[in-house]
Design a protein around this motif. Structure first.
Motif, PDB file in Angstrom:
ATOM      1  N   ILE A 184       3.993  -9.267  10.885  1.00  0.00           N
ATOM      2  CA  ILE A 184       5.504  -8.301  10.952  1.00  0.00           C
ATOM      3  C   ILE A 184       5.159  -7.495   9.864  1.00  0.00           C
ATOM      4  CG2 ILE A 184       7.444  -8.090   9.362  1.00  0.00           C
ATOM      5  CD1 ILE A 184       8.488 -10.803  10.730  1.00  0.00           C
ATOM      6  N   GLY A 185       5.285  -5.670  10.012  1.00  0.00           N
ATOM      7  CA  GLY A 185       4.947  -4.619   9.598  1.00  0.00           C
ATOM      8  C   GLY A 185       6.523  -3.748   8.602  1.00  0.00           C
ATOM      9  N   LEU A 186       6.430  -4.046   7.439  1.00  0.00           N
ATOM     10  CA  LEU A 186       7.245  -2.699   7.028  1.00  0.00           C
ATOM     11  C   LEU A 186       6.863  -1.558   5.785  1.00  0.00           C
ATOM     12  CD1 LEU A 186      10.584  -2.880   6.016  1.00  0.00           C
ATOM     13  CD2 LEU A 186       9.675  -3.929   3.763  1.00  0.00           C
ATOM     14  N   LYS A 187       7.579  -0.454   5.948  1.00  0.00           N
ATOM     15  CA  LYS A 187       7.361   1.042   5.733  1.00  0.00           C
ATOM     16  C   LYS A 187       8.437   1.398   5.413  1.00  0.00           C
ATOM     17  CE  LYS A 187       3.891   3.795   7.505  1.00  0.00           C
ATOM     18  NZ  LYS A 187       3.294   4.593   8.626  1.00  0.00           N
ATOM     19  N   ALA A 188       8.634   2.456   4.259  1.00  0.00           N
ATOM     20  CA  ALA A 188       9.841   3.321   3.613  1.00  0.00           C
ATOM     21  C   ALA A 188       9.500   4.179   2.849  1.00  0.00           C
ATOM     22  CB  ALA A 188      10.459   1.855   2.875  1.00  0.00           C
ATOM     23  N   GLY A 189      10.542   4.726   2.569  1.00  0.00           N
ATOM     24  CA  GLY A 189      10.131   6.350   2.259  1.00  0.00           C
ATOM     25  C   GLY A 189      10.196   7.106   3.144  1.00  0.00           C
ATOM     26  N   ARG A 247       1.175  -1.562  -0.454  1.00  0.00           N
ATOM     27  CA  ARG A 247      -0.178   0.082   0.122  1.00  0.00           C
ATOM     28  C   ARG A 247       1.216   0.611  -0.027  1.00  0.00           C
ATOM     29  NH1 ARG A 247      -5.296   1.538   1.150  1.00  0.00           N
ATOM     30  NH2 ARG A 247      -5.021   4.090   2.072  1.00  0.00           N
ATOM     31  N   GLY A 248       0.541   2.338  -0.553  1.00  0.00           N
ATOM     32  CA  GLY A 248       1.254   3.278  -0.717  1.00  0.00           C
ATOM     33  C   GLY A 248       0.449   4.293  -0.604  1.00  0.00           C
ATOM     34  N   GLN A 249       1.171   5.719   0.543  1.00  0.00           N
ATOM     35  CA  GLN A 249       0.830   6.696   0.297  1.00  0.00           C
ATOM     36  C   GLN A 249       1.478   8.005   0.413  1.00  0.00           C
ATOM     37  OE1 GLN A 249      -2.079   7.863   3.805  1.00  0.00           O
ATOM     38  NE2 GLN A 249      -0.625   8.936   4.517  1.00  0.00           N
ATOM     39  N   ALA A 250       1.116   9.215   0.121  1.00  0.00           N
ATOM     40  CA  ALA A 250       1.932  10.241  -0.272  1.00  0.00           C
ATOM     41  C   ALA A 250       1.197  11.847  -0.173  1.00  0.00           C
ATOM     42  CB  ALA A 250       1.922  11.039  -2.143  1.00  0.00           C
ATOM     43  N   ILE A 251       2.049  12.232   0.630  1.00  0.00           N
ATOM     44  CA  ILE A 251       0.898  14.172   1.203  1.00  0.00           C
ATOM     45  C   ILE A 251       2.029  15.466   0.693  1.00  0.00           C
ATOM     46  CG2 ILE A 251       0.523  14.548   3.676  1.00  0.00           C
ATOM     47  CD1 ILE A 251      -0.218  12.108   4.902  1.00  0.00           C
ATOM     48  N   TRP A 301       5.479   6.802   1.172  1.00  0.00           N
ATOM     49  CA  TRP A 301       6.173   5.987   1.322  1.00  0.00           C
ATOM     50  C   TRP A 301       4.796   5.041   0.728  1.00  0.00           C
ATOM     51  CZ3 TRP A 301       1.864   3.828   3.754  1.00  0.00           C
ATOM     52  CH2 TRP A 301       0.879   4.517   4.436  1.00  0.00           C
ATOM     53  N   PHE A 302       5.440   3.748   1.285  1.00  0.00           N
ATOM     54  CA  PHE A 302       5.011   2.205   0.613  1.00  0.00           C
ATOM     55  C   PHE A 302       5.212   1.290   2.284  1.00  0.00           C
ATOM     56  CE2 PHE A 302       8.884   1.385  -0.416  1.00  0.00           C
ATOM     57  CZ  PHE A 302       9.668   0.004  -0.315  1.00  0.00           C
ATOM     58  N   GLN A 303       3.931   0.546   2.442  1.00  0.00           N
ATOM     59  CA  GLN A 303       4.703  -0.043   3.291  1.00  0.00           C
ATOM     60  C   GLN A 303       3.024  -1.918   3.233  1.00  0.00           C
ATOM     61  OE1 GLN A 303       2.003   1.186   6.554  1.00  0.00           O
ATOM     62  NE2 GLN A 303       0.058   0.307   5.936  1.00  0.00           N
ATOM     63  N   SER A 304       4.386  -2.691   3.923  1.00  0.00           N
ATOM     64  CA  SER A 304       3.647  -3.932   3.728  1.00  0.00           C
ATOM     65  C   SER A 304       2.867  -4.145   4.333  1.00  0.00           C
ATOM     66  CB  SER A 304       4.531  -4.869   4.435  1.00  0.00           C
ATOM     67  OG  SER A 304       4.574  -5.132   5.420  1.00  0.00           O
ATOM     68  N   ASP A 330      13.391   9.710   6.367  1.00  0.00           N
ATOM     69  CA  ASP A 330      13.643   9.461   5.125  1.00  0.00           C
ATOM     70  C   ASP A 330      14.313   8.261   5.211  1.00  0.00           C
ATOM     71  OD1 ASP A 330      12.930  11.869   4.201  1.00  0.00           O
ATOM     72  OD2 ASP A 330      13.984  12.401   3.010  1.00  0.00           O
ATOM     73  N   GLY A 331      13.808   6.944   5.162  1.00  0.00           N
ATOM     74  CA  GLY A 331      14.359   6.487   5.786  1.00  0.00           C
ATOM     75  C   GLY A 331      13.665   4.154   6.031  1.00  0.00           C
ATOM     76  N   VAL A 332      13.295   3.080   6.392  1.00  0.00           N
ATOM     77  CA  VAL A 332      12.689   2.555   6.721  1.00  0.00           C
ATOM     78  C   VAL A 332      12.405   2.627   7.762  1.00  0.00           C
ATOM     79  CG1 VAL A 332      12.629  -0.531   6.281  1.00  0.00           C
ATOM     80  CG2 VAL A 332      14.282   1.271   4.868  1.00  0.00           C
ATOM     81  N   GLN A 333      11.267   1.865   7.879  1.00  0.00           N
ATOM     82  CA  GLN A 333      10.792   1.519   9.846  1.00  0.00           C
ATOM     83  C   GLN A 333       9.716  -0.130   9.264  1.00  0.00           C
ATOM     84  OE1 GLN A 333       6.508   2.102  10.290  1.00  0.00           O
ATOM     85  NE2 GLN A 333       7.511   4.138  11.655  1.00  0.00           N
ATOM     86  N   LEU A 334      10.236  -0.493  10.269  1.00  0.00           N
ATOM     87  CA  LEU A 334       9.963  -2.095  10.708  1.00  0.00           C
ATOM     88  C   LEU A 334       9.223  -2.641  12.133  1.00  0.00           C
ATOM     89  CD1 LEU A 334      10.232  -4.823   9.845  1.00  0.00           C
ATOM     90  CD2 LEU A 334      12.141  -5.016  11.101  1.00  0.00           C
ATOM     91  N   LYS A 335       8.105  -2.975  11.667  1.00  0.00           N
ATOM     92  CA  LYS A 335       7.487  -2.474  13.046  1.00  0.00           C
ATOM     93  C   LYS A 335       7.017  -4.748  13.803  1.00  0.00           C
ATOM     94  CE  LYS A 335       4.998   1.190  13.505  1.00  0.00           C
ATOM     95  NZ  LYS A 335       3.106   1.993  13.416  1.00  0.00           N
ATOM     96  N   TRP A 336       6.930  -5.049  14.571  1.00  0.00           N
ATOM     97  CA  TRP A 336       6.154  -6.544  15.320  1.00  0.00           C
ATOM     98  C   TRP A 336       5.380  -6.843  16.138  1.00  0.00           C
ATOM     99  CZ3 TRP A 336       7.913  -9.781  19.333  1.00  0.00           C
ATOM    100  CH2 TRP A 336       7.185 -10.957  19.205  1.00  0.00           C
TER     101      TRP A 336
END
Length: 470
Positions: free
Chosen positions: A179-184, A151-155, A169-172, A223-229
């Protein structure tokens, strides 16, 4: 197909043969002939329709079978679709205000380095000294599922004729196992208020704590990568980590490979019965700055000096939120309490020089050690007493703490102060898309100044808009 009717007719005739006359037999034979003709006509019509349908089927191309679904091991192949097939969720947030407050030159928070830098051109720090009417903040949001996996989103945010990419960003969607991944580019998951955009705030401005930590926009973007669990536990338990460029305050942009900032956070929460719920969190942000500018007063020459900090900045945040709604239904009545605390320490080198060309300073070309330890907190409560009306109260306080400038401390003034602010608000919402807010604040964030402020704010949301977080 004629046999049943013929048999029926013969049986009827045989049963009445003994009493039937020649006229009766003739009448029965006539009825049988009429039935045969009628059914023969209907059968001929159906046979003609069948011939026509078969002819049309032969002249039409065969239907295209649906493409098989991709297996888990294969890559999904995007099918070619027309431009009209792109149908994202689009929303526009309109947010403006009228503000009545004192005209204070170079407005800031005493004892804290301005996150927005120092603007001599306007004589104030950008964004926090706007009196009268203003178009405070406008956001254009695009969001959509890219495919079943992403999924993607821009503001796009606009402020006073300038537009910037606030988030992109886009996220898984399908990694699984919590597990969730977001980048942008995204708002960091640290703290509680940081992930929220201004139109989601319960007050017209960010707490002093967030302004001191990250600037007047009240949030730290990465500006980078986010990882959640999300842990598979009966209570809500979430862990997260981020790595990114670290270009925003308290860090600074640097031309280097690798990560310039990192963050860790953990959140835990649960329900207490059907009417109560809570969440608590602890966050850590580590970033670095290179020649981050700030201005000090030169106590020897009585002029302004320019300092540049190079070193590391570490911030700890703790947050707590409690919500109440009778019978678990917040539509008609609810209450929210939230509070956050931060502790920031910085260590590195501080160089000193002229703020204006040709204006000599006593600390010219002196570089010395630099250490600070500062903190702050706020607490607030908001009560919705009808489906349309809410009222809230917020109190906040900062502590400029210790600021050791080393040798430069002999020439530069250092303010020790505890900024404070008390705010009350009441707002009316016609619906979840339209809100009008009236806010009163007594601002003592500048030493020696008490600024009584009145703010009238509107927030209007157009188009599709996702639900807000807890």
């Amino acid at each position: 197909m004629h046999k049943p009717f013929a048999v029926a007719a013969l049986l009827a005739a045989s049963c009445g043969a003994q009493a039937a006359t020649d006229n009766d037999l003739a009448a029965i034979r006539g009825q049988i002939d009429e039935m045969k003709k009628s059914y023969e006509q209907r059968i001929a019509a159906l046979e003609q329709k069948l011939v026509q349908a078969e002819a049309q089927a032969k002249s039409s191309p065969p239907p295209v079978p649906p493409a098989p679904a991709p297996v888990a091991e294969s890559r999904p192949v995007a099918a070619a679709t027309p431009a009209s097939g792109f149908n994202p969720e689009v929303s526009l947030i309109l947010q403006g205000q009228y503000k009545d407050m004192k005209n204070v030159a170079e407005r800031g928070i005493t004892g804290f380095v301005p996150a927005g830098g120092h603007d001599h051109g306007s004589g104030t720090i950008e964004g926090i000294n706007k009196r009268g009417f203003s178009l405070d903040h406008t956001e254009l949001v695009f969001a959509a599922n890219i495919d079943p996996y992403w999924r993607g989103q821009a503001i796009i945010a606009a402020l006073d004729g300038q537009a910037e990419v606030e988030e992109a960003w886009f996220q898984s969607l399908g990694i699984g196992q919590g597990i969730g991944l977001k980048a942008g580019r995204f708002r960091s998951g640290i703290g509680y208020l940081n992930e929220q955009h201004p139109h989601m705030w319960d007050f017209a401005d960010a707490p002093l704590m967030y302004q001191a930590m990250f600037g007047t926009e009240g949030g730290y973007a990465q500006d980078g990568v986010q990882l959640k669990w999300l842990a598979p536990t009966p209570v809500f338990l979430e862990f997260g980590a981020e790595f990114g460029r670290g270009a925003n305050f308290p860090g600074s942009d640097r031309n280097k490979n690798g990560s310039g900032a990192g963050a860790l956070f953990a959140h835990v929460g649960d329900d207490l019965g059907i009417a109560h719920s809570w969440r608590a969190g602890l966050s850590y942000l580590k970033t670095s700055a290179r020649e981050r500018e700030a201005h000090f007063e030169d106590t020897v020459n009585g002029v302004e000096a320019l300092s540049k900090f190079t070193g590391d900045s570490t911030t700890w945040l703790a947050d707590f939120v409690w919500k109440w709604a009778p019978n678990g239904n917040p539509k008609y009545q609810n209450f929210k309490f939230q509070s956050e605390y931060f502790l920031r320490s910085e260590k590195g080198d501080l160089s000193c020089g002229e703020a204006e060309a040709g204006v000599a300073v006593s600390c010219q070309d002196i570089t010395s050690g630099y250490r600070t330890r500062q903190s702050g907190w706020y607490t607030q409560g908001v009560y919705q007493f009808t489906p349309n009306w809410r009222a809230g109260l917020r109190y906040e306080q900062l502590d400029s703490g210790t600021r050791d400038l080393g040798e430069n401390g002999n020439y530069l003034a250092v303010d020790h102060y505890k900024p404070k602010k008390t705010t009350a608000m009441i707002d009316y919402s016609w619906s979840e898309f339209s809100r009008l807010r009236l806010q009163f604040a007594q601002d003592k964030s500048m030493q020696g100044i008490t600024d009584n402020q009145v703010t009238m704010q509107y927030i209007m949301s157009l188009g599709a808009h996702g639900a807000h977080k807890f």
